[in-house]
Design a protein around this motif. Sequence first.
Motif, PDB file in Angstrom:
ATOM      1  N   UNK A  32      70.012  55.955  59.340  1.00  0.00           N
ATOM      2  CA  UNK A  32      69.262  56.527  60.557  1.00  0.00           C
ATOM      3  C   UNK A  32      69.540  58.059  60.417  1.00  0.00           C
ATOM      4  N   UNK A  33      70.517  58.624  60.025  1.00  0.00           N
ATOM      5  CA  UNK A  33      71.008  59.989  59.842  1.00  0.00           C
ATOM      6  C   UNK A  33      70.114  60.531  58.906  1.00  0.00           C
ATOM      7  N   UNK A  34      69.961  59.658  57.636  1.00  0.00           N
ATOM      8  CA  UNK A  34      69.091  60.059  56.706  1.00  0.00           C
ATOM      9  C   UNK A  34      67.697  60.421  56.710  1.00  0.00           C
ATOM     10  N   UNK A  35      67.285  59.401  57.451  1.00  0.00           N
ATOM     11  CA  UNK A  35      65.614  59.604  57.420  1.00  0.00           C
ATOM     12  C   UNK A  35      65.098  60.772  58.053  1.00  0.00           C
ATOM     13  N   UNK A  36      65.769  61.289  59.026  1.00  0.00           N
ATOM     14  CA  UNK A  36      64.946  62.600  59.638  1.00  0.00           C
ATOM     15  C   UNK A  36      65.053  63.496  58.342  1.00  0.00           C
ATOM     16  N   UNK A  37      66.060  63.658  57.638  1.00  0.00           N
ATOM     17  CA  UNK A  37      66.315  64.668  56.629  1.00  0.00           C
ATOM     18  C   UNK A  37      65.165  64.345  55.629  1.00  0.00           C
ATOM     19  N   UNK A  38      64.935  62.935  55.100  1.00  0.00           N
ATOM     20  CA  UNK A  38      63.857  62.730  54.150  1.00  0.00           C
ATOM     21  C   UNK A  38      62.567  63.153  54.612  1.00  0.00           C
ATOM     22  N   UNK A  39      62.332  63.041  56.055  1.00  0.00           N
ATOM     23  CA  UNK A  39      61.104  63.429  56.476  1.00  0.00           C
ATOM     24  C   UNK A  39      60.764  64.750  56.863  1.00  0.00           C
ATOM     25  N   UNK A  55      66.052  53.210  46.299  1.00  0.00           N
ATOM     26  CA  UNK A  55      66.653  51.897  46.637  1.00  0.00           C
ATOM     27  C   UNK A  55      65.615  50.866  47.190  1.00  0.00           C
ATOM     28  N   UNK A  56      64.517  51.573  47.695  1.00  0.00           N
ATOM     29  CA  UNK A  56      63.207  50.650  48.120  1.00  0.00           C
ATOM     30  C   UNK A  56      62.903  49.855  46.810  1.00  0.00           C
ATOM     31  N   UNK A  57      62.516  50.459  45.803  1.00  0.00           N
ATOM     32  CA  UNK A  57      62.051  49.989  44.599  1.00  0.00           C
ATOM     33  C   UNK A  57      62.437  51.022  43.333  1.00  0.00           C
ATOM     34  N   UNK A  58      63.534  50.483  42.667  1.00  0.00           N
ATOM     35  CA  UNK A  58      64.045  51.616  41.861  1.00  0.00           C
ATOM     36  C   UNK A  58      63.329  51.422  40.355  1.00  0.00           C
ATOM     37  N   UNK A  59      62.776  50.323  40.308  1.00  0.00           N
ATOM     38  CA  UNK A  59      61.694  50.053  39.000  1.00  0.00           C
ATOM     39  C   UNK A  59      60.472  51.194  38.886  1.00  0.00           C
ATOM     40  N   UNK A 102      55.530  51.371  56.925  1.00  0.00           N
ATOM     41  CA  UNK A 102      54.684  52.749  57.087  1.00  0.00           C
ATOM     42  C   UNK A 102      55.605  54.009  56.786  1.00  0.00           C
ATOM     43  N   UNK A 103      56.738  53.859  57.302  1.00  0.00           N
ATOM     44  CA  UNK A 103      57.719  54.721  56.852  1.00  0.00           C
ATOM     45  C   UNK A 103      57.739  55.221  55.553  1.00  0.00           C
ATOM     46  N   UNK A 104      58.116  54.043  54.787  1.00  0.00           N
ATOM     47  CA  UNK A 104      58.344  54.109  53.486  1.00  0.00           C
ATOM     48  C   UNK A 104      56.947  54.861  52.640  1.00  0.00           C
ATOM     49  N   UNK A 105      55.709  54.257  53.287  1.00  0.00           N
ATOM     50  CA  UNK A 105      54.609  55.006  52.618  1.00  0.00           C
ATOM     51  C   UNK A 105      54.711  56.318  52.892  1.00  0.00           C
ATOM     52  N   UNK A 106      54.951  56.770  53.956  1.00  0.00           N
ATOM     53  CA  UNK A 106      54.990  58.279  54.256  1.00  0.00           C
ATOM     54  C   UNK A 106      55.802  58.999  53.150  1.00  0.00           C
ATOM     55  N   UNK A 107      57.054  58.412  52.959  1.00  0.00           N
ATOM     56  CA  UNK A 107      58.075  58.820  51.963  1.00  0.00           C
ATOM     57  C   UNK A 107      57.328  59.060  50.567  1.00  0.00           C
ATOM     58  N   UNK A 109      54.095  59.306  49.941  1.00  0.00           N
ATOM     59  CA  UNK A 109      53.227  60.320  49.852  1.00  0.00           C
ATOM     60  C   UNK A 109      53.541  61.458  49.822  1.00  0.00           C
ATOM     61  N   UNK A 110      54.728  61.800  50.212  1.00  0.00           N
ATOM     62  CA  UNK A 110      55.505  63.172  50.355  1.00  0.00           C
ATOM     63  C   UNK A 110      56.426  63.375  49.152  1.00  0.00           C
ATOM     64  N   UNK A 111      56.931  62.359  48.534  1.00  0.00           N
ATOM     65  CA  UNK A 111      58.041  62.740  47.475  1.00  0.00           C
ATOM     66  C   UNK A 111      57.671  62.329  46.046  1.00  0.00           C
ATOM     67  N   UNK A 112      56.659  61.364  45.905  1.00  0.00           N
ATOM     68  CA  UNK A 112      56.277  60.788  44.578  1.00  0.00           C
ATOM     69  C   UNK A 112      55.144  61.760  43.995  1.00  0.00           C
TER      70      UNK A 112
END
Length: 112
Positions: A32-39, A55-59, A102-107, A109-112
Motif C-alpha cells: 500500500x506504500x508502493x502503489x502511490x509510487x507506481x501511480x 508479480x501479477x504476471x511474470x510471464x 482496474x488498478x493493474x490495468x492502469x499500471x 497502460x502506464x508502464x508496459x
Amino acid sequence: MSPDRIIEAFDEIFRYEKALPAIRLAGIEALHRLMPVAQGYSGQSGVIGRFLLGLYNGQEYPFDMTELRRLDAALFDDCISVLRLDNTTEREVHRYFENGDAIWEELRNRWV
C-alpha cells in the motif's frame, strides 16, 4: 534422512508458520506504500510499476531485477517485503486492493 534432520526440518516449518502473520502484515503495508509510487511519474515509479506487474504476471510482464538498484533504500525494502508476501501465495497481489483489476490495468497502460 536422519532423525535430527527431520526435527530440524519441522522446526524450520514451525518457525516459518509462526512468522507468516508478520510477513503478511509487513507485505500488505509495503504494498500500500508502493502503489502511490507506481501511480506516479518518477523514474522510481516506473521501476515499482513494472515490479508489481511482474508479480501479477511474470510471464507476460517480465521484470529485470537489476532495476531494483534504481530505488532508494525504503522503496527497495518495501519491494522485498512485497516479494515475501507474494511468496506466501495467500492471494494474488492485485487482490489486496479494492478494484485491483482496474488498478493493474492502469499500471499496464502506464508502464508496459
